[in-house]
Design a protein around this motif. Structure first.
Motif, PDB file in Angstrom:
ATOM      1  N   GLN A  59       0.826  -1.201   0.000  1.00 36.36           N
ATOM      2  CA  GLN A  59       0.000   0.000   0.000  1.00 36.36           C
ATOM      3  C   GLN A  59       0.861   1.253   0.000  1.00 36.36           C
ATOM      4  OE1 GLN A  59      -3.444  -0.222   2.511  1.00 36.36           O
ATOM      5  NE2 GLN A  59      -3.407   1.981   2.977  1.00 36.36           N
ATOM      6  N   ASN A  63       0.879   4.150  -3.068  1.00 36.20           N
ATOM      7  CA  ASN A  63       0.290   5.427  -2.682  1.00 36.20           C
ATOM      8  C   ASN A  63       0.944   6.569  -3.459  1.00 36.20           C
ATOM      9  OD1 ASN A  63      -0.320   7.893  -1.202  1.00 36.20           O
ATOM     10  ND2 ASN A  63      -1.059   6.565   0.447  1.00 36.20           N
ATOM     11  N   GLU A 239       0.833   1.456   7.883  1.00 36.45           N
ATOM     12  CA  GLU A 239       1.424   2.020   6.663  1.00 36.45           C
ATOM     13  C   GLU A 239       2.495   3.047   7.026  1.00 36.45           C
ATOM     14  OE1 GLU A 239       0.099   4.113   2.430  1.00 36.45           O
ATOM     15  OE2 GLU A 239      -1.325   3.948   4.096  1.00 36.45           O
TER      16      GLU A 239
END
Length: 268
Positions: A59, A63, A239
């Motif tokens: 992720q 991004n 994250e």
């Protein structure tokens, strides 16, 4: 040394060893916790992790905000480190070789950014960037990061220059070489490991810098540490731990390379 003195020295050595070990553990434990929680699949921070997953790294890579921030950090870091290295070499040559008047003051000013609190530098650089019309631009952040990176190449190059005599350079100029030829053919090959190490340290300092970015960056020029700071104000997720782990890994590799480089160059 008497028996009692030996026992006292042994006890003192063990105490210092234990103290250093405790300090290292205090530094490493929070770092290991951050790295560990970045490999879990849960949507919230939990320690110890109960499973293993690369979800948050995937992720993080996908991004767009993080990709833009990484690109800014790399561009700013490389440019700032290059400027800092050029300035550090020039200043070191003036201080060590030319022994220009006021060398002690120049040395103190060159090392000052490593000693002064970054908040002080940020408060001083902010009105200057506004006055120059650079506020919010990449150049404002690059020049500010070059300032905090200057001490590293200055210190490493000064150490390299003082490690050998200037007679070789004098002999080169005596035989007809000008100052630039002497630097290119004689001086630079001798200080090259120190120059590269200084560049790496300046680059690593730029990658980890946050305070100056808070004052001088704009949404289009925000760096990875600044983006992490903004994310922390909303929600702490794995994250963010993954992004912090990436920064930690890159910085550690840079420092390791800067440490091993002089030894590798000496072996060659």
């Amino acid at each position: 040394m008497s028996v009692s003195e030996k026992k006292l020295w042994t006890a003192w050595s063990r105490f210092l060893t234990g103290l250093v070990g405790a300090i290292l553990i205090g530094f490493l434990v929070p770092i290991l916790v951050v790295v560990a929680v970045s490999f879990q699949s849960k949507s919230y921070l939990s320690f110890p992790p109960t499973d293993f997953s690369l979800r948050w790294y995937q992720q993080f890579i996908g991004n767009d905000d993080y990709r833009s921030a990484i690109l800014n950090s790399m561009m700013i870091g490389a440019s700032a480190a290059a400027l800092a290295t050029i300035a550090g070499i020039s200043t070191a040559l003036a201080v060590v070789r030319a022994r220009a008047p006021g060398s002690a003051i120049v040395s103190a000013l060159s090392i000052a950014p490593a000693v002064l609190p970054q908040i002080v530098l940020a408060i001083g650089l902010f009105p200057i960037s506004v006055w120059l019309g650079l506020q919010g631009t990449l150049w404002a952040v690059i020049l500010a990061h070059a300032v905090i990176g200057l001490p590293f190449p200055f210190i490493t190059v000064c150490g390299a220059l003082t490690s050998y005599s200037n007679r070789i350079e004098i002999a080169s100029m005596t035989l007809g070489a000008n100052a630039f030829q002497t630097f290119r053919l004689i001086t630079f090959p001798m200080i090259r490991p120190a120059v590269i190490a200084g560049f790496i340290f300046a680059f690593a300092a730029s990658l980890d810098e946050l305070v100056l970015a808070l004052f001088l960056s704009s949404p289009s020029t925000r760096t990875l540490p600044l983006l992490l700071w903004e994310q922390l104000n909303f929600q702490v997720t794995p994250e963010i731990a993954a992004a912090a782990s990436v920064i930690l890994a890159v910085t550690s590799l840079l420092i390791l390379a800067a440490t091993l480089l002089p030894r590798l160059d000496k072996d060659n």
